[in-house]
Scaffold this motif. Structure first.
Motif, PDB file in Angstrom:
ATOM      1  N   UNK A 184      43.994  48.679  48.693  1.00 22.74           N
ATOM      2  CA  UNK A 184      45.194  49.256  48.068  1.00 22.74           C
ATOM      3  C   UNK A 184      45.396  48.678  46.662  1.00 22.74           C
ATOM      4  N   UNK A 185      45.257  47.353  46.538  1.00 24.24           N
ATOM      5  CA  UNK A 185      45.415  46.693  45.230  1.00 24.24           C
ATOM      6  C   UNK A 185      44.371  47.235  44.250  1.00 24.24           C
ATOM      7  N   UNK A 186      43.165  47.400  44.741  1.00 26.67           N
ATOM      8  CA  UNK A 186      42.090  47.920  43.896  1.00 26.67           C
ATOM      9  C   UNK A 186      42.442  49.307  43.352  1.00 26.67           C
ATOM     10  N   UNK A 187      42.957  50.173  44.219  1.00 29.27           N
ATOM     11  CA  UNK A 187      43.325  51.535  43.781  1.00 29.27           C
ATOM     12  C   UNK A 187      44.505  51.504  42.812  1.00 29.27           C
ATOM     13  N   UNK A 188      45.506  50.698  43.153  1.00 33.75           N
ATOM     14  CA  UNK A 188      46.708  50.641  42.312  1.00 33.75           C
ATOM     15  C   UNK A 188      46.410  50.109  40.907  1.00 33.75           C
ATOM     16  N   UNK A 189      45.522  49.092  40.831  1.00 29.54           N
ATOM     17  CA  UNK A 189      45.215  48.499  39.524  1.00 29.54           C
ATOM     18  C   UNK A 189      44.054  49.203  38.833  1.00 29.54           C
ATOM     19  N   UNK A 190      43.442  50.150  39.580  1.00 28.72           N
ATOM     20  CA  UNK A 190      42.275  50.856  39.056  1.00 28.72           C
ATOM     21  C   UNK A 190      41.162  49.871  38.675  1.00 28.72           C
ATOM     22  N   UNK A 191      40.925  48.953  39.599  1.00 30.61           N
ATOM     23  CA  UNK A 191      39.866  47.947  39.440  1.00 30.61           C
ATOM     24  C   UNK A 191      38.883  48.184  40.596  1.00 30.61           C
ATOM     25  N   UNK A 192      37.565  48.106  40.352  1.00 30.12           N
ATOM     26  CA  UNK A 192      36.621  48.325  41.460  1.00 30.12           C
ATOM     27  C   UNK A 192      36.903  47.366  42.618  1.00 30.12           C
ATOM     28  N   UNK A 193      36.817  47.873  43.850  1.00 35.19           N
ATOM     29  CA  UNK A 193      37.134  47.013  44.994  1.00 35.19           C
ATOM     30  C   UNK A 193      36.171  45.834  45.083  1.00 35.19           C
ATOM     31  N   UNK A 194      34.943  46.001  44.559  1.00 37.51           N
ATOM     32  CA  UNK A 194      33.997  44.875  44.577  1.00 37.51           C
ATOM     33  C   UNK A 194      34.551  43.717  43.740  1.00 37.51           C
ATOM     34  N   UNK A 195      35.272  44.038  42.679  1.00 40.77           N
ATOM     35  CA  UNK A 195      35.834  42.986  41.836  1.00 40.77           C
ATOM     36  C   UNK A 195      37.005  42.297  42.561  1.00 40.77           C
ATOM     37  N   UNK A 196      37.832  43.098  43.229  1.00 39.85           N
ATOM     38  CA  UNK A 196      38.971  42.531  43.961  1.00 39.85           C
ATOM     39  C   UNK A 196      38.454  41.623  45.081  1.00 39.85           C
ATOM     40  N   UNK A 197      37.448  42.104  45.819  1.00 39.82           N
ATOM     41  CA  UNK A 197      36.864  41.291  46.890  1.00 39.82           C
ATOM     42  C   UNK A 197      36.181  40.047  46.311  1.00 39.82           C
ATOM     43  N   UNK A 198      35.565  40.216  45.138  1.00 39.19           N
ATOM     44  CA  UNK A 198      34.896  39.088  44.491  1.00 39.19           C
ATOM     45  C   UNK A 198      35.877  37.955  44.219  1.00 39.19           C
ATOM     46  N   UNK A 199      37.050  38.315  43.683  1.00 42.01           N
ATOM     47  CA  UNK A 199      38.071  37.296  43.392  1.00 42.01           C
ATOM     48  C   UNK A 199      38.608  36.727  44.704  1.00 42.01           C
ATOM     49  N   UNK A 200      38.878  37.601  45.677  1.00 46.71           N
ATOM     50  CA  UNK A 200      39.476  37.156  46.947  1.00 46.71           C
ATOM     51  C   UNK A 200      38.561  36.194  47.705  1.00 46.71           C
ATOM     52  N   UNK A 201      37.267  36.330  47.515  1.00 45.05           N
ATOM     53  CA  UNK A 201      36.343  35.460  48.258  1.00 45.05           C
ATOM     54  C   UNK A 201      35.823  34.302  47.397  1.00 45.05           C
ATOM     55  N   UNK A 202      36.080  34.334  46.086  1.00 42.65           N
ATOM     56  CA  UNK A 202      35.587  33.266  45.215  1.00 42.65           C
ATOM     57  C   UNK A 202      36.421  31.994  45.363  1.00 42.65           C
ATOM     58  N   UNK A 203      37.737  32.153  45.400  1.00 44.49           N
ATOM     59  CA  UNK A 203      38.625  30.989  45.439  1.00 44.49           C
ATOM     60  C   UNK A 203      38.859  30.558  46.880  1.00 44.49           C
ATOM     61  N   UNK A 204      38.619  29.239  47.139  1.00 46.87           N
ATOM     62  CA  UNK A 204      38.728  28.781  48.530  1.00 46.87           C
ATOM     63  C   UNK A 204      40.169  28.831  49.036  1.00 46.87           C
TER      64      UNK A 204
END
Ligand code: FES
Length: 154
Positions: free
Chosen positions: A45-65
């Motif tokens: 949902x965040x990816x669609x709302x911000x018009x950012x690829x979901x791979x980027x959103x997941x990348x950030x969500x999984x990068x930070x411990x």
């Protein structure tokens, strides 16, 4: 996670941070504060709302411990692994907890009760080795003491 109210709250969070230079991290942090983790459908949902690829959103969500894409247990145990705790046996503390809970570092017990993590200094080096369970700190840990403490939460 479903429900109109949930998405309205997420819209509110997005709205608060949308004008920031790099809003994504702030948005994910606030969503996690609210629901204690970042469910996959919310990331979509965040990816669609911000018009950012979901791979980027997941990348950030999984990068930070500190960001979690799986729900944490009711009780999050954080074992301090900095030098003073390390020389006083934090490795044994971790081993005892793993044995008692049947989970490894980073995992959550099947009943959803306990999540086991390591962390840096908890500020109580004088009673090393130490750990926190949610916001309560415990020091001078031995195998017996750990069993007694866990009994309080089981
Ligand atoms: S190093 Fe463990 S509490 Fe400070």
């Amino acid at each position: 996670m479903t429900g109109l109210a949930v998405y309205e709250e997420i819209d509110e969070i997005i709205g608060k941070h949308q004008e920031e230079k790099t809003p994504l991290l702030s948005i994910l942090q606030e969503i996690q504060e609210r629901w204690r983790y970042l469910p996959g459908d919310v990331l979509g949902y965040v990816s669609r709302k911000l018009d950012i690829p979901s791979s980027m959103v997941w990348g950030v969500a999984t990068f930070y411990s500190f960001l979690k894409t799986e729900p944490a247990g009711e009780y999050v145990i954080r074992v301090c692994c900095n030098a003073p705790c390390h020389v006083n046996g934090s490795v044994d503390v971790l081993k005892t907890l793993q044995k008692e809970l049947g989970i490894k570092e980073g995992e959550t017990s099947r009943d959803g009760k306990f999540t086991l993590e390591t962390t840096s200094c908890l500020g109580v080096c004088g009673v090393a080795p130490a750990m926190m369970i949610n916001d309560v700190t415990y020091g001078n840990l031995s195998e017996d003491r750990i069993r007694e403490i866990l009994a309080l939460y089981r």
